[in-house]
Design a protein around this motif. Structure first.
Motif, PDB file in Angstrom:
ATOM      1  N   GLY A  46       0.810  -1.209   0.000  1.00 13.46           N
ATOM      2  CA  GLY A  46       0.000   0.000   0.000  1.00 13.46           C
ATOM      3  C   GLY A  46       0.843   1.259   0.000  1.00 13.46           C
ATOM      4  N   TRP A  49       2.606   1.639  -3.393  1.00 19.02           N
ATOM      5  CA  TRP A  49       1.560   1.996  -4.355  1.00 19.02           C
ATOM      6  C   TRP A  49       1.191   3.477  -4.190  1.00 19.02           C
ATOM      7  CZ3 TRP A  49      -3.324  -1.641  -5.037  1.00 19.02           C
ATOM      8  CH2 TRP A  49      -4.052  -1.231  -6.149  1.00 19.02           C
ATOM      9  N   SER A  54       0.343   5.814  -7.484  1.00 18.16           N
ATOM     10  CA  SER A  54      -0.988   6.412  -7.543  1.00 18.16           C
ATOM     11  C   SER A  54      -0.869   7.801  -8.172  1.00 18.16           C
ATOM     12  CB  SER A  54      -1.591   6.492  -6.151  1.00 18.16           C
ATOM     13  OG  SER A  54      -0.898   7.453  -5.405  1.00 18.16           O
ATOM     14  N   TYR A  68      -2.604   8.424   2.323  1.00 18.39           N
ATOM     15  CA  TYR A  68      -2.493   6.971   2.460  1.00 18.39           C
ATOM     16  C   TYR A  68      -1.953   6.550   3.817  1.00 18.39           C
ATOM     17  CZ  TYR A  68      -3.167   7.474  -2.529  1.00 18.39           C
ATOM     18  OH  TYR A  68      -3.665   7.821  -3.739  1.00 18.39           O
ATOM     19  N   PRO A 214      -5.134   1.897  -3.332  1.00 16.81           N
ATOM     20  CA  PRO A 214      -4.006   1.931  -2.390  1.00 16.81           C
ATOM     21  C   PRO A 214      -4.433   2.313  -0.975  1.00 16.81           C
ATOM     22  CG  PRO A 214      -3.820   3.658  -4.047  1.00 16.81           C
ATOM     23  CD  PRO A 214      -4.895   2.747  -4.504  1.00 16.81           C
TER      24      PRO A 214
END
Lengths: 272, 178, 51
Positions: A46, A49, A54, A68, A214
């Motif tokens: 995550g 990403w 992203s 995030y 993500p």
């Protein structure tokens, strides 16, 4: 009334099956790898990403990437406190011994994730809003949550007799749950500098799926990580209480046998 | 078991009491909890000229005038909530996110001549998270002009990827299906 | 204006704290397990000798 009685009784029995520390240790040992490794894998995925793959946001540019880590931390801060409140209820109503130990262990982890939420929010607010901090309803209610965590940590360790600390902290933990709906709805009830939720249970997320994925991966990873750390700490706490019980029992036996001083050293052969 | 259920009811009752007490308190103070006032509220009840208030709203498209007085940049712009507009005067550097159609919160005083003298301007971004390219594609296709308000319904764009948007940009004649 | 320092600090702080919490939990668990094993072993051995 009878129905509620039997419900209360049944709930109690259900939780007491897992109150057995031996059973919890076996369950925890089985569960641990299934929490730890997915947590590491999903969090790393995550974060990579979110940081590198992203898209940049139309109005915030690259700063949107702070989302995030900030948003999962914020969700976890609230759900961690919800967990603490459930432990408090189990402790107050059913006198569940494992719930007390769990409350001791959830507190510091929850406080840490709330601190991350506040700090990353500040780091996001400075470049975007133009300020590190404002006293709007959302930010203030999360700060209150942080202080609730700190109060719980202090209170549960404040007494010489642990049971009294557990009781007092459980009351605080349960009462503090009032802050959770305030955090959730603060952005709807009052106008705030903080924007309303992008992801709700009722409507479509006002977020591109390229950013949503993500975010969800990070959230799942962080949540599993939170659970893994709490389970590991709780297992350690159960073992530590067994060590204390064994040592004091041995000391008692030592007193009975020799009537003299007994060292508390683990390897000091007390039974020799 | 009765003791346990009594404790459960007691805990529920205490939580309910505490919850309603908090709700009543928050309700009573809700005008103090709001972070900013809307232009129509400023119009309806102008605050005292020496009182610092926060004014929140959307920057009206085409209303931003920038000047420089000596060394400092001065910006004049109108802030609206859809019902009324207030002209804001701010000396200093505006935040990066400031643009027409953006929501802002200006901190300052309402001067008697009707303009709002801001000592600080904060940009308030909304809850729409959209890749730059997608926003650009929406703007180009005429579906959305960020200067005039919020993004269209999320369902119409949230699965549009950067690649779709770039493809769209490569061939502007091709129109989107929906 | 670049916002990279803010992004880097936010991620650094999060990762740092996660690593800190994770390692302290793991170390504490390992220590507790070792101590418990050390207590259990002589105790059991002793009991067997008693019988």
């Amino acid at each position: 009334m009878n129905a509620t009685h039997s419900l209360v009784a049944r709930t109690g029995t259900f939780f007491h099956r897992y109150a057995n520390p031996g059973r919890f240790l076996r369950l925890g040992a089985r569960l641990q790898p299934w929490l730890t490794w997915p947590a590491v894998a999903l969090s790393v995925t995550g974060i990579v990403w979110g940081l590198f793959f992203s898209p940049a946001d139309w109005q915030q540019g690259d700063s949107v990437r702070i989302m995030y880590v900030h948003v999962p931390a914020a969700w976890l801060a609230s759900s961690g406190y919800a967990g603490l409140a459930v432990c408090s209820l189990l402790s107050l109503v059913w006198r569940h011994p494992l719930a007390d130990l769990a409350a001791v262990e959830i507190g510091p982890v929850g406080a840490a994730i709330t601190a991350v939420c506040l700090a990353t929010g500040s780091l996001w607010g400075k470049p975007m809003w133009g300020t590190w901090w404002v006293w709007d309803a959302r930010l203030t209610s999360v700060l209150v949550l942080f202080f609730l965590y700190l109060g719980h940590i202090a209170l549960i360790r404040a007494f010489d007799e642990p049971q009294r600390g557990y009781r007092a902290a459980a009351i605080l933990g349960l009462a503090g749950a009032v802050d959770l709906p305030i955090i959730k709805f603060s952005v709807q009830w009052w106008n705030t500098l903080h924007q309303p939720d992008s992801i709700t249970l009722t409507g479509a997320p006002t977020m591109s799926t390229a950013m949503l994925w993500p975010l969800l991966v990070c959230t799942l990873g962080f949540t599993l990580g939170f659970a893994a750390i709490v389970v590991a700490r709780l297992r350690a706490a159960v073992m530590e209480s067994r060590i204390r019980a064994a040592l004091s029992a041995r000391r008692g036996r030592g007193h009975a046998a020799t009537g003299g001083a007994q060292d508390s050293d683990v390897r000091g052969g007390a039974v020799a | 078991m009765t003791r346990k259920s009594r404790r459960l009811w007691l805990a529920c009752a205490c939580l309910l009491g505490l919850g309603s007490a908090t709700a009543l308190t928050l309700n009573a103070f809700s005008s103090n909890i709001v972070f900013f006032m809307a232009p129509s509220q400023i119009h309806a009840k102008p605050p005292a000229p020496d009182r610092t208030v926060r004014l929140g709203g959307m920057v009206v498209a085409g209303s931003v005038r920038r000047q420089t007085v000596g060394e400092t940049p001065v910006a004049l712009f109108d802030v609206t909530d859809g019902q009324a507009a207030v002209t804001v005067r701010y000396e200093g550097i505006l935040p990066d996110l400031f643009r027409e159609g953006q929501s802002v919160v200006a901190i300052g005083t309402a001067s008697p001549d009707g303009t709002f003298r801001a000592s600080e301007v904060l940009a308030k971004h909304d809850e729409t998270y959209m890749p730059k390219e997608v926003a650009e594609a929406l703007r180009r296709s005429g579906k959305w002009d960020p200067r005039y308000g919020k993004a269209p319904d999320a369902a119409s764009w949230d699965t549009m990827t950067v690649r779709d948007a770039r493809k769209d940009a490569a061939g502007p004649q091709q129109q989107h299906g929906s | 204006m670049t916002h990279l320092p803010y992004i880097a600090t936010a991620y650094g702080m999060t990762i740092g704290l996660a690593v800190l919490l994770g390692t302290t939990a793991a170390l504490r668990l390992r220590r507790a397990r070792a101590r418990l094993a050390a207590i259990d072993r002589p105790a059991r051995a002793g009991r067997r000798e008693d019988q």
